[in-house]
Motif scaffolding. Sequence first.
Motif, PDB file in Angstrom:
ATOM      1  N   ILE A 120      -6.916 -15.312  -2.204  1.00 37.78           N
ATOM      2  CA  ILE A 120      -7.146 -15.257  -3.649  1.00 37.78           C
ATOM      3  C   ILE A 120      -8.097 -14.122  -4.007  1.00 37.78           C
ATOM      4  O   ILE A 120      -7.953 -13.465  -5.044  1.00 37.78           O
ATOM      5  N   ARG A 121      -9.086 -13.849  -3.164  1.00 35.89           N
ATOM      6  CA  ARG A 121     -10.057 -12.788  -3.441  1.00 35.89           C
ATOM      7  C   ARG A 121      -9.659 -11.442  -2.821  1.00 35.89           C
ATOM      8  O   ARG A 121     -10.371 -10.456  -3.005  1.00 35.89           O
ATOM      9  N   THR A 122      -8.554 -11.408  -2.100  1.00 37.83           N
ATOM     10  CA  THR A 122      -8.107 -10.162  -1.460  1.00 37.83           C
ATOM     11  C   THR A 122      -7.658  -9.152  -2.515  1.00 37.83           C
ATOM     12  O   THR A 122      -7.026  -9.514  -3.512  1.00 37.83           O
ATOM     13  N   VAL A 123      -7.980  -7.878  -2.294  1.00 37.99           N
ATOM     14  CA  VAL A 123      -7.545  -6.823  -3.205  1.00 37.99           C
ATOM     15  C   VAL A 123      -6.949  -5.684  -2.387  1.00 37.99           C
ATOM     16  O   VAL A 123      -7.230  -5.514  -1.200  1.00 37.99           O
ATOM     17  N   GLY A 124      -6.126  -4.895  -3.046  1.00 36.92           N
ATOM     18  CA  GLY A 124      -5.527  -3.734  -2.411  1.00 36.92           C
ATOM     19  C   GLY A 124      -5.696  -2.490  -3.262  1.00 36.92           C
ATOM     20  O   GLY A 124      -5.855  -2.570  -4.483  1.00 36.92           O
ATOM     21  N   THR A 125      -5.697  -1.334  -2.608  1.00 31.48           N
ATOM     22  CA  THR A 125      -5.698  -0.050  -3.297  1.00 31.48           C
ATOM     23  C   THR A 125      -4.495   0.743  -2.786  1.00 31.48           C
ATOM     24  O   THR A 125      -3.655   0.221  -2.051  1.00 31.48           O
ATOM     25  N   ASP A 126      -4.419   2.009  -3.158  1.00 32.29           N
ATOM     26  CA  ASP A 126      -3.326   2.849  -2.667  1.00 32.29           C
ATOM     27  C   ASP A 126      -3.481   3.199  -1.192  1.00 32.29           C
ATOM     28  O   ASP A 126      -2.571   3.773  -0.593  1.00 32.29           O
ATOM     29  N   TYR A 127      -4.634   2.850  -0.603  1.00 36.63           N
ATOM     30  CA  TYR A 127      -4.921   3.261   0.769  1.00 36.63           C
ATOM     31  C   TYR A 127      -5.178   2.100   1.723  1.00 36.63           C
ATOM     32  O   TYR A 127      -5.025   2.261   2.937  1.00 36.63           O
ATOM     33  N   VAL A 154       0.854  -1.181   0.000  1.00 34.71           N
ATOM     34  CA  VAL A 154       0.000   0.000   0.000  1.00 34.71           C
ATOM     35  C   VAL A 154       0.891   1.232   0.000  1.00 34.71           C
ATOM     36  O   VAL A 154       1.832   1.326   0.806  1.00 34.71           O
ATOM     37  N   GLN A 155       0.608   2.186  -0.870  1.00 33.60           N
ATOM     38  CA  GLN A 155       1.528   3.303  -1.092  1.00 33.60           C
ATOM     39  C   GLN A 155       1.240   4.528  -0.233  1.00 33.60           C
ATOM     40  O   GLN A 155       2.147   5.298   0.064  1.00 33.60           O
ATOM     41  N   GLN A 156      -0.015   4.756   0.156  1.00 38.71           N
ATOM     42  CA  GLN A 156      -0.389   5.968   0.888  1.00 38.71           C
ATOM     43  C   GLN A 156      -0.604   5.656   2.363  1.00 38.71           C
ATOM     44  O   GLN A 156      -1.161   4.620   2.697  1.00 38.71           O
ATOM     45  N   SER A 157      -0.270   6.558   3.269  1.00 35.31           N
ATOM     46  CA  SER A 157       0.551   7.735   3.068  1.00 35.31           C
ATOM     47  C   SER A 157       2.028   7.395   3.242  1.00 35.31           C
ATOM     48  O   SER A 157       2.908   8.036   2.681  1.00 35.31           O
ATOM     49  N   SER A 158       2.300   6.405   4.042  1.00 32.92           N
ATOM     50  CA  SER A 158       3.643   5.853   4.158  1.00 32.92           C
ATOM     51  C   SER A 158       3.554   4.392   3.731  1.00 32.92           C
ATOM     52  O   SER A 158       2.719   3.644   4.268  1.00 32.92           O
ATOM     53  N   PRO A 159       4.362   3.949   2.767  1.00 27.65           N
ATOM     54  CA  PRO A 159       4.210   2.594   2.232  1.00 27.65           C
ATOM     55  C   PRO A 159       4.247   1.527   3.323  1.00 27.65           C
ATOM     56  O   PRO A 159       5.036   1.605   4.263  1.00 27.65           O
ATOM     57  N   LEU A 210     -11.379  -0.559  -8.861  1.00 28.78           N
ATOM     58  CA  LEU A 210     -11.752   0.310  -9.973  1.00 28.78           C
ATOM     59  C   LEU A 210     -10.675   1.336 -10.274  1.00 28.78           C
ATOM     60  O   LEU A 210     -10.493   1.739 -11.424  1.00 28.78           O
ATOM     61  N   ASP A 211      -9.976   1.778  -9.239  1.00 25.64           N
ATOM     62  CA  ASP A 211      -8.874   2.721  -9.384  1.00 25.64           C
ATOM     63  C   ASP A 211      -8.043   2.655  -8.106  1.00 25.64           C
ATOM     64  O   ASP A 211      -8.130   1.662  -7.369  1.00 25.64           O
ATOM     65  N   GLY A 212      -7.263   3.701  -7.837  1.00 22.74           N
ATOM     66  CA  GLY A 212      -6.373   3.669  -6.687  1.00 22.74           C
ATOM     67  C   GLY A 212      -7.038   3.788  -5.338  1.00 22.74           C
ATOM     68  O   GLY A 212      -6.378   3.626  -4.313  1.00 22.74           O
ATOM     69  N   ARG A 213      -8.354   4.030  -5.319  1.00 24.38           N
ATOM     70  CA  ARG A 213      -9.040   4.172  -4.030  1.00 24.38           C
ATOM     71  C   ARG A 213     -10.368   3.437  -3.943  1.00 24.38           C
ATOM     72  O   ARG A 213     -10.842   3.150  -2.857  1.00 24.38           O
ATOM     73  N   ARG A 214     -11.002   3.107  -5.094  1.00 26.82           N
ATOM     74  CA  ARG A 214     -12.338   2.535  -5.072  1.00 26.82           C
ATOM     75  C   ARG A 214     -12.341   1.055  -5.448  1.00 26.82           C
ATOM     76  O   ARG A 214     -11.578   0.620  -6.313  1.00 26.82           O
ATOM     77  N   VAL A 215     -13.225   0.309  -4.763  1.00 25.41           N
ATOM     78  CA  VAL A 215     -13.372  -1.126  -5.014  1.00 25.41           C
ATOM     79  C   VAL A 215     -14.843  -1.433  -5.233  1.00 25.41           C
ATOM     80  O   VAL A 215     -15.709  -0.995  -4.457  1.00 25.41           O
ATOM     81  N   LEU A 216     -15.130  -2.182  -6.303  1.00 25.83           N
ATOM     82  CA  LEU A 216     -16.491  -2.632  -6.576  1.00 25.83           C
ATOM     83  C   LEU A 216     -16.730  -3.923  -5.804  1.00 25.83           C
ATOM     84  O   LEU A 216     -15.989  -4.900  -5.960  1.00 25.83           O
ATOM     85  N   ILE A 217     -17.772  -3.924  -4.960  1.00 24.07           N
ATOM     86  CA  ILE A 217     -18.130  -5.098  -4.165  1.00 24.07           C
ATOM     87  C   ILE A 217     -19.417  -5.683  -4.737  1.00 24.07           C
ATOM     88  O   ILE A 217     -20.467  -5.051  -4.703  1.00 24.07           O
TER      89      ILE A 217
END
Length: 310
Positions: free
Chosen positions: A205-212, A165-170, A255-262
């Motif tokens: 397997i179903r885990t996802v990550g965003t920038d946050y 995760v990149q934000q705010s400190s990796p 969907l992008d760096g902050r949003r996830v479609l559930i």
Amino acid sequence: MSWKPLRVLTPRSILPALAVLLVLVAGAAAHANKPVPFGDRVAGPGGAEASPVNAQSVSAADLELKVGPGLEAYDRVTGEHTWSYRREGATALYLSMAGESAVVVWDDGLVTSARPGDKEVRWHRAVPGLADWLRGEGEPGADKRTEEQRRQLATERAAAALHTVQQSSPWVAVVTPNLTMGFRDADGDLRYNSKPAGNCVYDPIRTVGTDYAVLVPRSCTNSSGQPVSGGISGYRLDSTGWQLNAGPAVALKPLDGRRVLISDGPIVGPKVFDTKAAAPESACGSAAEPFAAVRPQGSCAAPEAAGDQQ
């Protein structure tokens, strides 16, 4: 003036001093032959010792990084092999960037953070149960897998287990069915560890990550072994995490760096969760939209259209 004669050395008086000398010699020999921690082998081109952090450091963007059998760094322009980090008896399976750091999962369950641009290995952490899950031993059909299938399975699972995760400190998240852990990349400090409750397991397997954040679904069963409602655990280091209710077949899609479609089945319907705001995004045209804490991002699609993004 009185004086005492010099003490005559006898075998009995020599033995204690000789024993001390032997202990010192043995200690020095053991130190000289001490195994390298974690089997580390850090080298530059031609097997030379890698230099420490210095003025010749380069950005990770200038390097092409590869794994197998270790972490290999190449100059993107010249193709020159600039740095290598390997561990005896272990194979690097997958890497993910955390800022300038390359975080690597090894087949023996160790996780390493390195700075290839600085030619520096920064920290190691062992994750309980990770190696067993990567190997998949004891699972149905495991004894029939070929060696190539075992390698492929371990690689796929390493990619599912590791999230940066990149934000705010990796920071770094490692997910296994029975444990998830979070480490601050700056120093490898353990920031959380969590086990699923009751008859539940996490699903890497179903885990996802965003920038946050990292969103980890969990699957649960009742006393008869039948699937029941589980949930989704959201993890962040810069704020409190969260828990979401979810069905046994919930699917997550960034969907992008902050949003996830559930997507949680036809009855509940799909929804978008904003991991920066730690709140669900209101659907366009819904009655709640004018009062929403999180408005729809970008172009506004009809509420039912969200399911088409799967």
